[in-house]
Write an enzyme that holds these catalytic residues in place. Structure first.
Site, PDB file in Angstrom:
ATOM      1  N   GLY A 168      65.790  31.566  42.856  1.00 34.19           N
ATOM      2  CA  GLY A 168      65.802  30.985  41.503  1.00 34.19           C
ATOM      3  C   GLY A 168      65.999  29.472  41.469  1.00 34.19           C
ATOM      4  N   THR A 209      63.978  27.176  42.931  1.00 36.00           N
ATOM      5  CA  THR A 209      62.727  26.404  43.071  1.00 36.00           C
ATOM      6  C   THR A 209      61.578  27.126  42.364  1.00 36.00           C
ATOM      7  N   LEU A 221      58.572  29.076  40.853  1.00 33.91           N
ATOM      8  CA  LEU A 221      58.430  30.053  39.774  1.00 33.91           C
ATOM      9  C   LEU A 221      59.770  30.692  39.414  1.00 33.91           C
ATOM     10  N   ARG A 278      68.038  38.605  53.640  1.00 37.32           N
ATOM     11  CA  ARG A 278      67.946  39.480  54.824  1.00 37.32           C
ATOM     12  C   ARG A 278      69.322  39.966  55.257  1.00 37.32           C
ATOM     13  N   TYR A 315      46.880  40.296  46.289  1.00 33.57           N
ATOM     14  CA  TYR A 315      46.405  40.886  47.550  1.00 33.57           C
ATOM     15  C   TYR A 315      47.346  41.980  48.081  1.00 33.57           C
ATOM     16  N   PRO A 336      50.886  37.688  40.407  1.00 33.52           N
ATOM     17  CA  PRO A 336      50.312  36.427  39.918  1.00 33.52           C
ATOM     18  C   PRO A 336      49.156  35.956  40.805  1.00 33.52           C
ATOM     19  N   ARG A 387      52.167  25.461  51.866  1.00 33.04           N
ATOM     20  CA  ARG A 387      51.962  26.436  52.946  1.00 33.04           C
ATOM     21  C   ARG A 387      50.659  27.216  52.844  1.00 33.04           C
TER      22      ARG A 387
HETATM   23  C1  LIG Z   1      48.083  31.350  45.537  1.00 36.04           C
HETATM   24  C2  LIG Z   1      47.554  32.675  45.867  1.00 36.04           C
HETATM   25  C3  LIG Z   1      48.535  33.771  46.110  1.00 36.04           C
HETATM   26  C4  LIG Z   1      49.699  33.435  46.949  1.00 36.04           C
HETATM   27  C5  LIG Z   1      50.628  34.588  47.084  1.00 36.04           C
HETATM   28  C6  LIG Z   1      51.912  34.356  47.720  1.00 36.04           C
HETATM   29  C7  LIG Z   1      52.549  33.208  47.749  1.00 36.04           C
HETATM   30  C8  LIG Z   1      53.844  33.004  48.361  1.00 36.04           C
HETATM   31  O1  LIG Z   1      54.549  33.833  48.897  1.00 36.04           O
HETATM   32  S1  LIG Z   1      54.272  31.421  48.207  1.00 36.04           S
HETATM   33  C9  LIG Z   1      55.911  31.263  48.788  1.00 36.04           C
HETATM   34  C10 LIG Z   1      55.924  30.155  49.723  1.00 36.04           C
HETATM   35  N1  LIG Z   1      57.277  29.694  49.911  1.00 36.04           N
HETATM   36  C11 LIG Z   1      57.902  29.769  51.072  1.00 36.04           C
HETATM   37  O2  LIG Z   1      57.361  30.201  52.082  1.00 36.04           O
HETATM   38  C12 LIG Z   1      59.303  29.276  51.057  1.00 36.04           C
HETATM   39  C13 LIG Z   1      60.151  29.794  52.177  1.00 36.04           C
HETATM   40  N2  LIG Z   1      59.536  29.538  53.469  1.00 36.04           N
HETATM   41  C14 LIG Z   1      60.206  29.065  54.536  1.00 36.04           C
HETATM   42  O3  LIG Z   1      61.372  28.783  54.476  1.00 36.04           O
HETATM   43  C15 LIG Z   1      59.436  28.876  55.790  1.00 36.04           C
HETATM   44  O4  LIG Z   1      58.089  28.563  55.542  1.00 36.04           O
HETATM   45  C16 LIG Z   1      59.499  30.136  56.721  1.00 36.04           C
HETATM   46  C17 LIG Z   1      60.924  30.624  56.934  1.00 36.04           C
HETATM   47  C18 LIG Z   1      58.675  31.256  56.172  1.00 36.04           C
HETATM   48  C19 LIG Z   1      58.963  29.696  58.083  1.00 36.04           C
HETATM   49  O5  LIG Z   1      59.610  28.507  58.416  1.00 36.04           O
HETATM   50  P1  LIG Z   1      60.021  28.107  59.904  1.00 36.04           P
HETATM   51  O6  LIG Z   1      60.888  26.902  59.794  1.00 36.04           O
HETATM   52  O7  LIG Z   1      58.818  27.983  60.747  1.00 36.04           O
HETATM   53  O8  LIG Z   1      60.887  29.331  60.337  1.00 36.04           O
HETATM   54  P2  LIG Z   1      61.369  29.787  61.736  1.00 36.04           P
HETATM   55  O9  LIG Z   1      61.854  28.603  62.504  1.00 36.04           O
HETATM   56  O10 LIG Z   1      62.271  30.935  61.516  1.00 36.04           O
HETATM   57  O11 LIG Z   1      60.014  30.223  62.489  1.00 36.04           O
HETATM   58  C20 LIG Z   1      59.390  31.365  62.243  1.00 36.04           C
HETATM   59  C21 LIG Z   1      58.214  31.558  63.204  1.00 36.04           C
HETATM   60  O12 LIG Z   1      57.038  31.307  62.437  1.00 36.04           O
HETATM   61  C22 LIG Z   1      56.183  30.439  63.179  1.00 36.04           C
HETATM   62  N3  LIG Z   1      55.364  29.665  62.260  1.00 36.04           N
HETATM   63  C23 LIG Z   1      55.784  28.916  61.230  1.00 36.04           C
HETATM   64  N4  LIG Z   1      54.727  28.361  60.620  1.00 36.04           N
HETATM   65  C24 LIG Z   1      53.618  28.772  61.274  1.00 36.04           C
HETATM   66  C25 LIG Z   1      52.213  28.531  61.114  1.00 36.04           C
HETATM   67  N5  LIG Z   1      51.759  27.744  60.139  1.00 36.04           N
HETATM   68  N6  LIG Z   1      51.361  29.122  61.945  1.00 36.04           N
HETATM   69  C26 LIG Z   1      51.804  29.947  62.939  1.00 36.04           C
HETATM   70  N7  LIG Z   1      53.131  30.225  63.134  1.00 36.04           N
HETATM   71  C27 LIG Z   1      54.008  29.632  62.332  1.00 36.04           C
HETATM   72  C28 LIG Z   1      57.142  29.575  63.983  1.00 36.04           C
HETATM   73  O13 LIG Z   1      56.473  28.956  65.050  1.00 36.04           O
HETATM   74  C29 LIG Z   1      58.169  30.610  64.414  1.00 36.04           C
HETATM   75  O14 LIG Z   1      57.695  31.381  65.473  1.00 36.04           O
HETATM   76  P3  LIG Z   1      58.093  31.111  67.034  1.00 36.04           P
HETATM   77  O15 LIG Z   1      57.266  29.919  67.419  1.00 36.04           O
HETATM   78  O16 LIG Z   1      57.717  32.344  67.771  1.00 36.04           O
HETATM   79  O17 LIG Z   1      59.555  30.818  67.072  1.00 36.04           O
HETATM   80  N1  LIG Z   2      52.914  30.130  43.526  1.00 39.01           N
HETATM   81  C1  LIG Z   2      51.959  31.041  43.536  1.00 39.01           C
HETATM   82  O1  LIG Z   2      50.783  30.738  43.314  1.00 39.01           O
HETATM   83  C2  LIG Z   2      52.293  32.467  43.783  1.00 39.01           C
HETATM   84  C3  LIG Z   2      53.566  32.882  44.102  1.00 39.01           C
HETATM   85  N2  LIG Z   2      53.824  34.211  44.263  1.00 39.01           N
HETATM   86  C4  LIG Z   2      55.187  34.657  44.510  1.00 39.01           C
HETATM   87  O2  LIG Z   2      56.047  33.995  43.629  1.00 39.01           O
HETATM   88  C5  LIG Z   2      57.341  33.918  44.208  1.00 39.01           C
HETATM   89  C6  LIG Z   2      57.865  32.507  44.126  1.00 39.01           C
HETATM   90  O3  LIG Z   2      57.042  31.650  44.904  1.00 39.01           O
HETATM   91  P1  LIG Z   2      56.929  30.093  44.629  1.00 39.01           P
HETATM   92  O4  LIG Z   2      57.800  29.720  43.500  1.00 39.01           O
HETATM   93  O5  LIG Z   2      55.495  29.752  44.569  1.00 39.01           O
HETATM   94  O6  LIG Z   2      57.468  29.477  45.991  1.00 39.01           O
HETATM   95  P2  LIG Z   2      58.876  28.836  46.409  1.00 39.01           P
HETATM   96  O7  LIG Z   2      58.717  28.446  47.830  1.00 39.01           O
HETATM   97  O8  LIG Z   2      59.282  27.797  45.429  1.00 39.01           O
HETATM   98  O9  LIG Z   2      59.890  30.049  46.270  1.00 39.01           O
HETATM   99  C7  LIG Z   2      60.359  30.838  47.320  1.00 39.01           C
HETATM  100  C8  LIG Z   2      61.872  30.969  47.176  1.00 39.01           C
HETATM  101  O10 LIG Z   2      62.331  31.930  48.104  1.00 39.01           O
HETATM  102  C9  LIG Z   2      63.590  31.479  48.603  1.00 39.01           C
HETATM  103  N3  LIG Z   2      63.794  32.089  49.904  1.00 39.01           N
HETATM  104  C10 LIG Z   2      63.030  31.981  51.016  1.00 39.01           C
HETATM  105  N4  LIG Z   2      63.582  32.662  52.030  1.00 39.01           N
HETATM  106  C11 LIG Z   2      64.709  33.236  51.543  1.00 39.01           C
HETATM  107  C12 LIG Z   2      65.716  34.074  52.097  1.00 39.01           C
HETATM  108  N5  LIG Z   2      65.684  34.456  53.383  1.00 39.01           N
HETATM  109  N6  LIG Z   2      66.736  34.472  51.303  1.00 39.01           N
HETATM  110  C13 LIG Z   2      66.790  34.095  50.015  1.00 39.01           C
HETATM  111  N7  LIG Z   2      65.866  33.327  49.414  1.00 39.01           N
HETATM  112  C14 LIG Z   2      64.841  32.886  50.181  1.00 39.01           C
HETATM  113  C15 LIG Z   2      63.442  29.957  48.689  1.00 39.01           C
HETATM  114  O11 LIG Z   2      64.701  29.302  48.619  1.00 39.01           O
HETATM  115  P3  LIG Z   2      65.517  28.832  49.918  1.00 39.01           P
HETATM  116  O12 LIG Z   2      64.577  28.073  50.770  1.00 39.01           O
HETATM  117  O13 LIG Z   2      66.651  28.026  49.344  1.00 39.01           O
HETATM  118  O14 LIG Z   2      66.034  30.079  50.581  1.00 39.01           O
HETATM  119  C16 LIG Z   2      62.634  29.671  47.438  1.00 39.01           C
HETATM  120  O15 LIG Z   2      63.474  29.398  46.355  1.00 39.01           O
HETATM  121  C17 LIG Z   2      57.203  34.477  45.618  1.00 39.01           C
HETATM  122  O16 LIG Z   2      57.562  35.835  45.636  1.00 39.01           O
HETATM  123  C18 LIG Z   2      55.716  34.339  45.890  1.00 39.01           C
HETATM  124  O17 LIG Z   2      55.276  35.262  46.850  1.00 39.01           O
HETATM  125  C19 LIG Z   2      52.860  35.170  44.132  1.00 39.01           C
HETATM  126  C20 LIG Z   2      51.591  34.804  43.868  1.00 39.01           C
HETATM  127  C21 LIG Z   2      51.201  33.431  43.653  1.00 39.01           C
END
Ligand SMILES: CCCCC/C=C/C(=O)SCCNC(=O)CCNC(=O)[C@H](O)C(C)(C)COP(=O)(O)OP(=O)(O)OC[C@H]1O[C@@H](n2cnc3c(N)ncnc32)[C@H](O)[C@@H]1OP(=O)(O)O
Ligand SMILES: NC(=O)C1=CN([C@@H]2O[C@H](COP(=O)(O)OP(=O)(O)OC[C@H]3O[C@@H](n4cnc5c(N)ncnc54)[C@H](OP(=O)(O)O)[C@@H]3O)[C@@H](O)[C@H]2O)C=CC1
Length: 297
Positions: free
Chosen positions: A21, A23, A25, A78, A158, A199, A210
Site C-alpha cells: 500500500g 506505492t 496502485l 513471505r 494473463y 487490470p 520492470r
Molecule cells: C502491464 C501489463 C500487466 C502487468 C501485470 C503485472 C504487473 C506487476 O506485477 S508489476 C509489479 C512490479 N513491481 C515489483 O516488482 C516491485 C517489487 N519487486 C522487487 O522488489 C524486485 O524487482 C524483485 C524482488 C522481484 C527482484 O529484485 P532483486 O533485487 O533482483 O531480488 P533478489 O536479489 O532477491 O534476486 C532475485 C533473483 O532474480 C534475478 N533477477 C532479477 N532481475 C532479473 C532479470 N531482469 N532477468 C533475469 N533474472 C533476474 C536475480 O539475478 C536473482 O537471481 P540469482 O542471480 O540467481 O541470485
Molecule cells: N501497474 C500495472 O499495470 C499492473 C499491476 N498489476 C498488479 O498491481 C499490483 C500493484 O502493482 P504496481 O502498483 O504496478 O507496482 P508496485 O511495484 O508499485 O507495487 C508492488 C508493491 O509490492 C510490495 N512488495 C514487493 N515485495 C513484497 C514483499 N515480499 N512483501 C510485501 N510487499 C512486497 C512493494 O513494496 P516494498 O518494495 O516496500 O516491499 C510495492 O509496494 C501488483 O499486484 C501487480 O501485479 C496488475 C496488472 C497491471
C-alpha cells in the site's frame, strides 16, 4: 474519469489491510478507501516508503471525526510471523479487520530460460505464497471471530490466458486466482467473500521499470494493443476495488473482473485487421465478391 464513484462515507467503520500500500496502485487504492472513511493498514517490506506514504495520505485525506486513519507496518508477505504481527497490530489499533487487499507483487520481464531457480522463486513466493499466507491468516481470524470479511486479490489478465516472458508471475497470479475462486466456494458459508481484479496496463514506476524498460518502451507502445487506445487511470481501478470491498457488492464472490480497455479481447482471430486501410478493404471486398460469383457458376 478522475472521480470517486461511491458515496461519501461508503467505507466508514471498515478497516482494510492493503499489502504493497505504500506505492503505485496500492497507494492509490488506499487513498480512495481513506477518502471513503475506512481505516487502512498499509504494509510492505520498506518501512521508510510506508511512513512517507502514510504521511502523504493523511495530509491529503485527513478527517477530523477519527475515521480514515492510516497505520504503516513493515511486513514481508513471505513471512507468516510478520503477517500475524500486522493482524495483531491492526486489531490493536482499529479494533477489527473487514477487508484484505492482496496487492503486493514482484515481476520483471525475461526469457524464461534465462531465469535462475532463485529468480523464479522470488516472484512466486511474493505473489502466490504471500497471497495465500495473508489470506489464510486473515481468514482464520475472521472465522474464529465470526467476522464476514472480504478479500480482494489484484490479479492480471494473463492469469487466465498465460503469457510468455513473465512466466513466474503468470504461474503465481494464476494460482492466486484459482485460490480466490476455491475459497469463495468454501468460505461462503462463513459470509466471507473473495474476488479479484485483472487490470491491464496502469502506469506505475514499479511496473514500468520492470516491464517496459528502455529500449523496449521505444519499440512497444503499451496502448497500441488496447481497443480503447489508452492506459488505465488509477481512480478507475480504485473505484472498482472500493466497490468490491464494500457492502454494495455483498452478493458478488469468486469473480475476477477485468479492467483493461479491452486488451484481452485482441486475442480474437481477426482483430489485427484494424491495420488494414480503407483502400485495401475496397480491394479485399472485390476479391471476395469475385470468389462468391465464381463459386455460383
Ligand atoms: C502491464 C501489463 C500487466 C502487468 C501485470 C503485472 C504487473 C506487476 O506485477 S508489476 C509489479 C512490479 N513491481 C515489483 O516488482 C516491485 C517489487 N519487486 C522487487 O522488489 C524486485 O524487482 C524483485 C524482488 C522481484 C527482484 O529484485 P532483486 O533485487 O533482483 O531480488 P533478489 O536479489 O532477491 O534476486 C532475485 C533473483 O532474480 C534475478 N533477477 C532479477 N532481475 C532479473 C532479470 N531482469 N532477468 C533475469 N533474472 C533476474 C536475480 O539475478 C536473482 O537471481 P540469482 O542471480 O540467481 O541470485
Ligand atoms: N501497474 C500495472 O499495470 C499492473 C499491476 N498489476 C498488479 O498491481 C499490483 C500493484 O502493482 P504496481 O502498483 O504496478 O507496482 P508496485 O511495484 O508499485 O507495487 C508492488 C508493491 O509490492 C510490495 N512488495 C514487493 N515485495 C513484497 C514483499 N515480499 N512483501 C510485501 N510487499 C512486497 C512493494 O513494496 P516494498 O518494495 O516496500 O516491499 C510495492 O509496494 C501488483 O499486484 C501487480 O501485479 C496488475 C496488472 C497491471
Amino acid at each position: 474519469m478522475n472521480q470517486g464513484m461511491l458515496r461519501e462515507g461508503a467505507l466508514q467503520g471498515k478497516t482494510i489491510i492493503v499489502t504493497g500500500g505504500g506505492t503505485g496502485l496500492g497507494k492509490s487504492m488506499s487513498r480512495y478507501f481513506l477518502q471513503l472513511g475506512a481505516n487502512v493498514t498499509i504494509c510492505s517490506r520498506r518501512q521508510n516508503v510506508l511512513d512517507e506514504a502514510a504521511k502523504e495520505l493523511m495530509d491529503e485525506t485527513g478527517r477530523s471525526d477519527g475515521s480514515g486513519q492510516v497505520l504503516a507496518l513493515a511486513c514481508d508477505v513471505r513471512n507468516p510471523q510478520e503477517i500475524e504481527n500486522v493482524i495483531a497490530e491492526t486489531v490493536n489499533r482499529f479494533g477489527r479487520i473487514d477487508g484484505l487487499l492482496n496487492n503486493s507483487a514482484g515481476n520483471f520481464i525475461s526469457p524464461t530460460e534465462r531465469l535462475s531457480y532463485k529468480a523464479f522463486d522470488v516472484i512466486v513466493d511474493i505473489v502466490l505464497r504471500g497471497t495465500y499466507y495473508f489470506t489464510l491468516a486473515v481468514g482464520k481470524h475472521w472465522i474464529e471471530n465470526q467476522i464476514k470479511g472480504t478479500v480482494l486479490n489484484i490479479s492480471t489478465t494473463y492469469a487466465q490466458t498465460g503469457s510468455g516472458y513473465v512466466v513466474p508471475s503468470a504461474v503465481a497470479k494464476g494460482g492466486a486466482l484459482i485460490m480466490t475462486k476455491s475459497l469463495a466456494a468454501e468460505w461462503g458459508k462463513y459470509g466471507i467473500r473473495l474476488n479479484a481484479i485483472a487490470p491491464g496496463p496502469f502506469p506505475t514506476k514499479g511496473a514500468w521499470d520492470r516491464l517496459f524498460p528502455e529500449p523496449l518502451m521505444k519499440l512497444m507502445d503499451p496502448t497500441s494493443r488496447i481497443p480503447l487506445k489508452r492506459v488505465g487511470e488509477h481512480q478507475e481501478l480504485a473505484n472498482l476495488a472500493a466497490y468490491l470491498l464494500s457492502d454494495f457488492s455483498g452478493f458478488v464472490t469468486g469473480e475476477c473482473i477485468t479492467i483493461d480497455g479491452g486488451e484481452v479481447l485482441m486475442a480474437g482471430e481477426f482483430n489485427h485487421l484494424e491495420q488494414v486501410s480503407s483502400e485495401m478493404w475496397d480491394v479485399i471486398e472485390q476479391t471476395i465478391k469475385q470468389a462468391n460469383r465464381a463459386s455460383k457458376s
